[in-house]
Design an enzyme around this catalytic site. Structure first.
Site, PDB file in Angstrom:
ATOM      1  N   SER A   1       0.743  -1.203  -0.099  1.00 34.80           N
ATOM      2  CA  SER A   1       0.010  -0.188   0.040  1.00 34.80           C
ATOM      3  C   SER A   1       0.956   1.113  -0.038  1.00 34.80           C
ATOM      4  O   SER A   1       1.860   0.975   0.490  1.00 34.80           O
ATOM      5  CB  SER A   1      -0.780  -0.094   1.311  1.00 34.80           C
ATOM      6  OG  SER A   1      -1.308   1.402   1.649  1.00 34.80           O
TER       7      SER A   1
ATOM      8  N   TYR B   1       0.160  -0.030  10.624  1.00 33.64           N
ATOM      9  CA  TYR B   1      -0.295  -0.430   9.368  1.00 33.64           C
ATOM     10  C   TYR B   1       1.032  -0.042   8.422  1.00 33.64           C
ATOM     11  O   TYR B   1       1.234  -1.090   7.465  1.00 33.64           O
ATOM     12  CB  TYR B   1      -1.332   0.390   8.995  1.00 33.64           C
ATOM     13  CG  TYR B   1      -1.933   0.079   7.482  1.00 33.64           C
ATOM     14  CD1 TYR B   1      -2.376  -1.258   7.198  1.00 33.64           C
ATOM     15  CD2 TYR B   1      -1.895   1.061   6.560  1.00 33.64           C
ATOM     16  CE1 TYR B   1      -2.771  -1.168   6.051  1.00 33.64           C
ATOM     17  CE2 TYR B   1      -2.367   0.854   5.562  1.00 33.64           C
ATOM     18  CZ  TYR B   1      -2.740  -0.384   5.205  1.00 33.64           C
ATOM     19  OH  TYR B   1      -3.405  -0.586   3.712  1.00 33.64           O
TER      20      TYR B   1
END
Length: 327
Positions: free
Chosen positions: A164, A190
């Site tokens: 990501s 994350y």
């Protein structure tokens, strides 16, 4: 050709799966798509199965998987697995290898984002444990079958790990990857997990290349899917993703992709003939991404050096081997 040099694929951020798969025949090929029963995972399965592949979807929630994949045509099978429980990961790999004599494509699509501090496995922070370590253990267990398939005539074995643009939030926290000290930050956690996914592709490619196989990392783009389930409306409004009425903001509408478009880069990385001599690179918008300027990192677009660094990839591989060995 240097690393992270685009191939000028002719596709882009709004390309659809049917466009990138045009002319691609996956008949006789076998694929695994983790998280293939939610969000862009469903569209990834739909694309691969539609191109003729046999697709296996590991699922923690069998009933949900059956429901979400009900309208997907083709040869699709659901099998039990939970990335947070390595015993189930290894059991899945063993059962898969007993049922199939080849594995052409492993797509590590499943993921969680910005969740509260939770521990899985041997005390691992959940995002690092599920997004990276579970997939690492799965790939380890399936490596012999990937290598065997790569030796077959006409094979094109690939591993695709979903990263990501969130990797820009954090490098690997080498001294404390599981947040055992200090205040937990769900977004940095994350970011670390997504950096780990990108580095995994570098390390995996280094091991597969000698067998004629390859691995890639993919940033699918911003897409509204169940990945946002840990974020409330107030936080998504603060991020600019929603307006005060709880609807997608004008800014987000321009920035985000549709769910089908969100699967396109994965499908491109998994099948494009343009990547036959490449590997270990980070892709976005259906092409290989350029390296970001370290002094002016862009939030969207391009990849940070630390997420594709070969030395870091080897360091993470060794650390991951140690972490999953006793779990």
């Amino acid at each position: 050709m240097g690393i992270q040099q685009p191939v000028n694929s002719g596709f882009g951020r709004t390309s659809e799966p049917h466009e990138v798969l045009d002319g691609i025949d996956l008949s006789g090929k076998v694929a695994i798509v983790t998280g293939g029963y939610s969000g862009i995972g469903v569209e990834t399965v739909r694309g691969l199965a539609g191109a003729g592949a046999t697709v296996i979807v590991p699922a923690r929630d069998h009933a949900k998987a059956v429901g979400n994949l009900a309208d997907v045509a083709g040869d699709v099978t659901i099998m039990a697995m939970d990335l947070a429980d390595l015993a189930t990961v290894r059991a899945f790999a063993a059962e898969f290898a007993a049922q199939h004599d080849r594995l052409d494509l492993l797509v590590n699509n499943a993921g969680i984002m910005a969740c509260p501090l939770t521990r899985v496995g041997s005390g691992w922070e959940q995002q690092f444990g599920v997004n990276h370590l579970g997939h690492f253990a799965l790939a380890q267990a399936l490596m012999p079958l990937l290598e065997k398939t790569a030796a077959l005539p006409g094979s094109d074995v690939r591993v695709v790990a979903l990263s990501s643009t969130g990797h820009k939030l954090s490098d690997i926290r080498w001294d404390d990857p599981n947040w055992e000290t200090g205040e937990y930050d769900k977004w940095q956690a994350y970011g670390q997990a997504k950096t780990a996914d990108a580095l995994f592709a570098v390390g995996m490619n280094a091991r597969l290349a000698k067998h004629g196989a390859r691995a890639f990392a993919v940033h699918p783009g911003g897409i509204m899917t169940p990945l946002q389930r840990h974020l409330d409306t107030e936080e998504m409004t603060a991020l600019g993703w929603m307006n005060e009425d709880g609807e997608l903001s004008e800014q987000a509408a321009k920035m985000f992709k549709s769910v089908t478009q969100g699967a396109s880069t994965t499908l491109w990385a998994a099948t494009s003939p343009a990547l036959k001599d490449r590997g270990g690179e980070y892709c976005e918008d259906c092409d290989i991404a350029e390296l970001a300027d370290s002094e002016h990192p862009s939030r969207f677009g391009k990849v940070q050096h630390y997420a594709v660094d070969e030395d870091s990839a080897e360091r993470l591989w060794e650390m991951s081997e140690e972490m999953v060995a006793g779990a």
